[in-house]
Design a protein around this motif. Structure first.
Motif, mmCIF file in Angstrom:
data_model
loop_
_atom_site.group_PDB
_atom_site.id
_atom_site.type_symbol
_atom_site.label_atom_id
_atom_site.label_comp_id
_atom_site.label_asym_id
_atom_site.label_seq_id
_atom_site.Cartn_x
_atom_site.Cartn_y
_atom_site.Cartn_z
ATOM 1 N N THR A 1 26.995 49.092 34.947
ATOM 2 C CA THR A 1 28.195 48.518 35.607
ATOM 3 C C THR A 1 28.330 46.969 35.346
ATOM 4 O O THR A 1 29.215 46.203 35.793
ATOM 5 N N GLU A 2 27.391 46.356 34.576
ATOM 6 C CA GLU A 2 27.414 45.041 34.270
ATOM 7 C C GLU A 2 28.122 44.534 33.180
ATOM 8 O O GLU A 2 27.295 45.005 32.092
ATOM 9 N N ILE A 3 29.291 44.081 33.138
ATOM 10 C CA ILE A 3 29.935 43.735 31.998
ATOM 11 C C ILE A 3 30.680 42.543 32.106
ATOM 12 O O ILE A 3 31.213 42.429 33.132
ATOM 13 N N TYR A 4 30.893 41.766 31.076
ATOM 14 C CA TYR A 4 31.804 40.437 31.182
ATOM 15 C C TYR A 4 32.823 40.353 29.909
ATOM 16 O O TYR A 4 32.395 40.644 28.868
ATOM 17 N N GLU A 5 33.585 40.107 30.378
ATOM 18 C CA GLU A 5 34.793 39.641 29.192
ATOM 19 C C GLU A 5 34.503 38.173 28.725
ATOM 20 O O GLU A 5 34.794 37.529 29.365
ATOM 21 N N GLU B 1 36.186 34.512 34.296
ATOM 22 C CA GLU B 1 36.240 34.999 35.663
ATOM 23 C C GLU B 1 35.042 34.999 36.357
ATOM 24 O O GLU B 1 34.978 34.643 37.467
ATOM 25 N N ALA B 2 33.976 35.487 35.684
ATOM 26 C CA ALA B 2 32.483 35.521 36.383
ATOM 27 C C ALA B 2 31.835 34.080 36.408
ATOM 28 O O ALA B 2 30.899 33.974 37.185
ATOM 29 N N GLY B 3 32.380 33.283 35.404
ATOM 30 C CA GLY B 3 31.665 31.738 35.407
ATOM 31 C C GLY B 3 30.390 31.702 34.706
ATOM 32 O O GLY B 3 29.647 31.041 34.877
ATOM 33 N N LYS B 4 30.224 32.884 33.696
ATOM 34 C CA LYS B 4 28.857 32.963 33.135
ATOM 35 C C LYS B 4 29.240 32.531 31.556
ATOM 36 O O LYS B 4 30.036 32.901 30.978
#
Lengths: 96, 96
Positions: free
Chosen positions: A73-77, B45-48
């Motif tokens: 469930t951990e995903i980043y755009e 968006e996540a700031g990563k």
């Protein structure tokens, strides 16, 4: 096409054969979702897998992993990317 | 040389200019530690931020980030990598 990084946990002491299997199952499932997995990396000490892909949406990437039997469930755009001139055709391109 | 992924947080609404600055400061500091930063990606968006590098040790990579003014403690050694044939000279090479 957007670019994504997704993360899997639970691969402590994972091997190259295991990562290759994850990758091959993803490649076998990706076409139906319009996704392209580029690279996967494993830290067997932390048990983390990082997957770099491109595709139409986070949901499409996650569906490929579901179909391949490796849900996460951990995903980043990755809307923004920079790199060395030798590694990118234009340094600092946007991936969004 | 080993390969590493390090992760930075706190870059919510980060821009391409900000990521480029992080990258350029890392490039300016990397030589003294024998590190080479390959690519950086930002999810605003996540700031990563994810940074892919190669170097002699986790500590060396983290010292470069310290010197560059962007410290982090989250880093993974990517002992194993797989990719598409078109992206890697030998698919499924070990990076360790």
């Amino acid at each position: 096409m957007a670019k994504f990084m997704d993360v899997h946990t639970g691969f402590v002491d994972g091997t190259e054969d295991q990562l290759r299997e994850v990758h091959e199952r993803a490649l076998a499932a990706e076409a139906s979702e319009g996704v392209r997995f580029e690279r996967m990396w494993l830290d067997p000490e932390a048990g983390k897998v990082f997957c770099l892909s491109s595709g139409p949406s986070k949901e499409a990437v996650l569906r490929v992993h579901d179909k391949a039997g490796h849900p996460t469930t951990e995903i980043y755009e990755l809307q923004i990317e920079v790199g060395r001139r030798a590694d990118l055709s234009d340094t600092g391109r946007s991936c969004g």
